[in-house]
Write an enzyme that holds these catalytic residues in place. Sequence first.
Site, PDB file in Angstrom:
ATOM      1  N   LYS A  54       0.844  -1.204   0.000  1.00  0.00           N
ATOM      2  CA  LYS A  54       0.000   0.000   0.000  1.00  0.00           C
ATOM      3  C   LYS A  54       0.872   1.244   0.000  1.00  0.00           C
ATOM      4  O   LYS A  54       0.614   2.211  -0.715  1.00  0.00           O
ATOM      5  CB  LYS A  54      -0.916   0.013   1.236  1.00  0.00           C
ATOM      6  CG  LYS A  54      -2.122  -0.881   1.090  1.00  0.00           C
ATOM      7  CD  LYS A  54      -2.839  -1.063   2.413  1.00  0.00           C
ATOM      8  CE  LYS A  54      -3.828  -2.215   2.313  1.00  0.00           C
ATOM      9  NZ  LYS A  54      -4.260  -2.732   3.603  1.00  0.00           N
ATOM     10  N   GLN A  98      -5.270  -1.557   9.533  1.00  0.00           N
ATOM     11  CA  GLN A  98      -5.185  -2.916   8.982  1.00  0.00           C
ATOM     12  C   GLN A  98      -5.822  -3.917   9.934  1.00  0.00           C
ATOM     13  O   GLN A  98      -5.555  -3.927  11.135  1.00  0.00           O
ATOM     14  CB  GLN A  98      -3.697  -3.254   8.737  1.00  0.00           C
ATOM     15  CG  GLN A  98      -3.453  -4.582   8.059  1.00  0.00           C
ATOM     16  CD  GLN A  98      -3.929  -4.631   6.610  1.00  0.00           C
ATOM     17  OE1 GLN A  98      -3.910  -3.637   5.896  1.00  0.00           O
ATOM     18  NE2 GLN A  98      -4.371  -5.798   6.178  1.00  0.00           N
ATOM     19  N   ASP A 121     -11.719   2.531   3.840  1.00  0.00           N
ATOM     20  CA  ASP A 121     -12.087   1.111   3.816  1.00  0.00           C
ATOM     21  C   ASP A 121     -13.594   0.926   3.652  1.00  0.00           C
ATOM     22  O   ASP A 121     -14.058  -0.163   3.314  1.00  0.00           O
ATOM     23  CB  ASP A 121     -11.703   0.457   5.155  1.00  0.00           C
ATOM     24  CG  ASP A 121     -10.432  -0.365   5.065  1.00  0.00           C
ATOM     25  OD1 ASP A 121     -10.166  -0.919   3.997  1.00  0.00           O
ATOM     26  OD2 ASP A 121      -9.732  -0.450   6.091  1.00  0.00           O
TER      27      ASP A 121
END
Length: 296
Positions: A54, A98, A121
């Site tokens: 990422k 995460q 997200d």
Amino acid sequence: MTATRIDGKSFAEHLRTQVAEGVLQLRASLGVKPGLAVVLVGADPASEIYVKNKHKSTLEVGMESFEHRLPADTSEDTLLALVDKLNGDDAVNGILVQLPLPKHIDETKVINRISPEKDVDGFHILNSGKLATGQTDGMVPCTPLGCLLLLKEYAGGLAGKNAVVLGRSNIVGKPMAALLLGESCTVTIAHSKTKDLPALCRTADILVAAVGRPEMVKKDWVKEGAVVIDVGINRLPPEREGQKGRVVGDVAFDEVAEVASAITPVPGGVGPMTIAVLLYNTLKATCQKHNVPFTL
Ligand code: GUN
């Protein structure tokens, strides 16, 4: 029939190029550089790889990347305080914590602490509510949105098609079903308690597998001409000592490719799309913050 191999890698590259152009335009017109903050708690090896990728991709499209690595024994309060700080930081347009988090931290609490506008997200309850009610200004989870973009490209018109989603997770299964419903598919979500899974899957014009079971979906589960999207990433045990095992999806690729009309490979299918959509969401969040139309 031999299926078309859906090239997620090149589709994702194309999307990242478009995002990079959007970033350039924002910088030229407003002097604004989108920023993405990624928070990793602990050192789960798979998560480490995702976070590293990422970071690299974020820089490649011209965004600012902020990485926060915290030890596995970080308290929930410390993590929440970091989220609060990132929420208030003008240089940060997107925040990703995460998952999975260590057991002693309440994931739902952390997710819902992220400002919905920075929740790239799309896991915040406000964004999942928007998706469920068809409000298009929310953030949509990256993996299912990536799958939808591939389906729009490779499955032709989606309206009226039977879609079966294998898996009911909040990250993939449920948002995937909501997106397909939004495209006027007839959607069924299947899971571990579903009766006669092969027969149900055979009704699908579109089959999305997101269960985390290596090569579970076999040829006789798939209708002739179906489009198959494989979200699974499973590492098989090594064949020889000292080697790494092969990475496979939730679909037995070779045999299913004999009946499907199109299918995503693993690796190189859905995986690359997830990060590309994360960057797309970060650009969208930045545009929304500055009241600039988001046109990708
Ligand atoms: N872990 C596995 N997939 C994801 C994802 O899409 N987002 C986050 N935050 N964590 C994950």
